[in-house]
Design a protein around this motif. Structure first.
Motif, short mmCIF file in Angstrom:
data_model
loop_
_atom_site.label_atom_id
_atom_site.label_comp_id
_atom_site.label_asym_id
_atom_site.label_seq_id
_atom_site.Cartn_x
_atom_site.Cartn_y
_atom_site.Cartn_z
N THR A 6 45.67 -10.41 15.85
CA THR A 6 46.02 -10.06 14.61
C THR A 6 46.09 -11.33 13.48
O THR A 6 46.17 -11.27 12.41
CB THR A 6 47.41 -9.50 14.31
N THR A 7 45.95 -12.71 13.94
CA THR A 7 46.08 -13.63 13.09
C THR A 7 44.62 -14.40 13.16
O THR A 7 44.33 -15.24 12.43
CB THR A 7 46.73 -14.79 13.61
N GLU A 36 49.01 -11.31 19.18
CA GLU A 36 48.88 -12.51 18.27
C GLU A 36 47.78 -13.00 17.81
O GLU A 36 47.27 -12.95 16.67
CB GLU A 36 50.06 -13.49 18.44
N SER A 37 47.05 -13.31 19.01
CA SER A 37 45.61 -13.79 18.53
C SER A 37 44.71 -12.83 17.89
O SER A 37 43.97 -13.39 16.96
CB SER A 37 44.95 -14.31 20.02
N GLN A 80 51.96 -13.70 8.00
CA GLN A 80 50.69 -13.42 8.68
C GLN A 80 49.54 -13.71 7.70
O GLN A 80 48.30 -13.67 8.49
CB GLN A 80 50.77 -12.04 9.17
N VAL A 132 58.46 -11.59 23.94
CA VAL A 132 59.06 -11.06 22.66
C VAL A 132 60.40 -11.24 22.59
O VAL A 132 60.90 -11.56 21.37
CB VAL A 132 58.43 -9.36 22.57
N ARG A 137 54.60 -23.52 20.45
CA ARG A 137 55.35 -23.67 19.21
C ARG A 137 56.23 -24.85 18.91
O ARG A 137 56.82 -24.89 18.10
CB ARG A 137 56.18 -22.30 18.96
N LYS A 148 61.05 -14.71 21.55
CA LYS A 148 60.62 -15.10 20.12
C LYS A 148 61.66 -14.66 19.10
O LYS A 148 62.15 -15.31 18.33
CB LYS A 148 59.33 -14.46 19.87
N PHE A 200 51.73 -10.74 24.65
CA PHE A 200 52.02 -10.96 23.39
C PHE A 200 50.86 -11.86 22.64
O PHE A 200 50.64 -11.97 21.49
CB PHE A 200 53.48 -11.63 23.40
N THR A 201 50.56 -12.92 23.40
CA THR A 201 49.65 -13.91 23.06
C THR A 201 48.25 -13.38 22.71
O THR A 201 47.66 -13.77 21.51
CB THR A 201 49.36 -14.95 23.98
#
Length: 194
Positions: free
Chosen positions: A186-187, A183-184, A77, A15, A48, A18, A179-180
Motif C-alpha cells: 500500500t505504500t 504495508e509494503s 499514506q 497490528v 521503526r 502498532k 502486516f509488512t
C-alpha cells in the motif's frame, strides 16, 4: 503499558503492537509466543526505530519496546506512496498459465534475468507457493542471494513457509508477516505482481 499477544495468529500481534505504540506513553511490554510472533514484532519495532529488549517470562517471551520510534510511522499514506519502494509480489513458483514444468522454467529464467536488468525492485515479497523459491532445493537461490547483495530485500511470508513446512529450510532473505506485506504494497510507488 502491558500487552498480551500470546495465542494470536499473524498479523494480529504486529497490528496490536502498532496500535498500542500509537497511544503508549513510555515503554510497551508485550508477551508473545516464540517463533514468528516474536520475530515479527521485534522486526516491526526495530524497523521503526524503537529499542527492543527481550526476556523469557511465564513460558512466553516478553519484549519491552522503548524509544520514540521513527517519525515516519505517523506519516500520511499519500506522502509515503510517492517515494515508497518498488515492490515485486511473487505469489507462485511458476510464471504464466500452462504446463507446470514450463511455468517453473519461466519463473527461474525470469529471476535469473533480473540480475541483468538495470533497475531491480527494492523489495521482493514471496507468498503462497512463491515461498518455495526461497527455500532449500530452489533453483534460484544463488540469483536471489545476488539480488540481495544488490540491495533487494527478499521477504517470505511466515504463514506460507509454515504451511509448506519450509520455515526451517528458508535459504534466501528473511521471514515476514502479513502486516509488512500489506504495508509494503500500500505504500509502494510501484507494484509488480507475478
Amino acid at each position: 503499558m502491558d500487552l498480551d499477544c500470546r495465542g494470536m495468529a499473524c498479523p494480529a500481534p504486529v497490528v496490536s503492537v502498532k496500535r498500542a505504540l500509537e497511544t503508549a506513553n513510555g515503554a510497551l511490554r508485550v508477551l508473545l509466543d516464540d517463533g514468528a510472533p516474536r520475530e515479527n514484532v521485534r522486526r516491526f519495532a526495530e524497523g521503526r526505530g524503537y529499542q527492543v529488549q527481550e526476556e523469557v517470562q511465564d513460558g512466553a517471551f516478553a519484549l519491552t519496546i522503548t524509544g520514540a520510534g521513527a517519525a515516519a510511522v505517523a506519516a500520511p499514506q499519500a506522502a509515503v506512496a510517492k517515494t515508497g519502494p518498488a515492490v515485486m509480489l511473487i505469489g507462485t513458483d511458476r510464471l504464466g498459465d500452462g504446463p507446470e514444468e514450463l511455468g517453473r522454467l519461466l519463473m527461474r529464467n525470469f529471476i535469473i534475468t533480473l540480475l541483468d536488468v538495470a533497475e531491480v525492485p527494492d523489495r521482493m515479497l514471496f507468498i503462497n507457493t512463491g515461498v518455495l523459491l526461497t527455500a532449500e532445493g530452489s533453483e534460484v537461490l544463488e540469483a536471489l542471494e545476488k539480488l540481495g547483495n544488490r540491495g533487494v530485500e527478499v521477504l517470505s511470508c511466515g504463514v506460507c513457509l509454515d504451511y509448506f513446512h519450509k520455515k526451517e529450510l528458508l535459504k534466501a532473505g528473511a521471514v515476514t508477516n502479513m502486516f509488512t506485506i500489506a504495508e509494503s504494497l500500500t505504500t509502494a510507488r510501484t507494484v509488480v505482481r507475478l
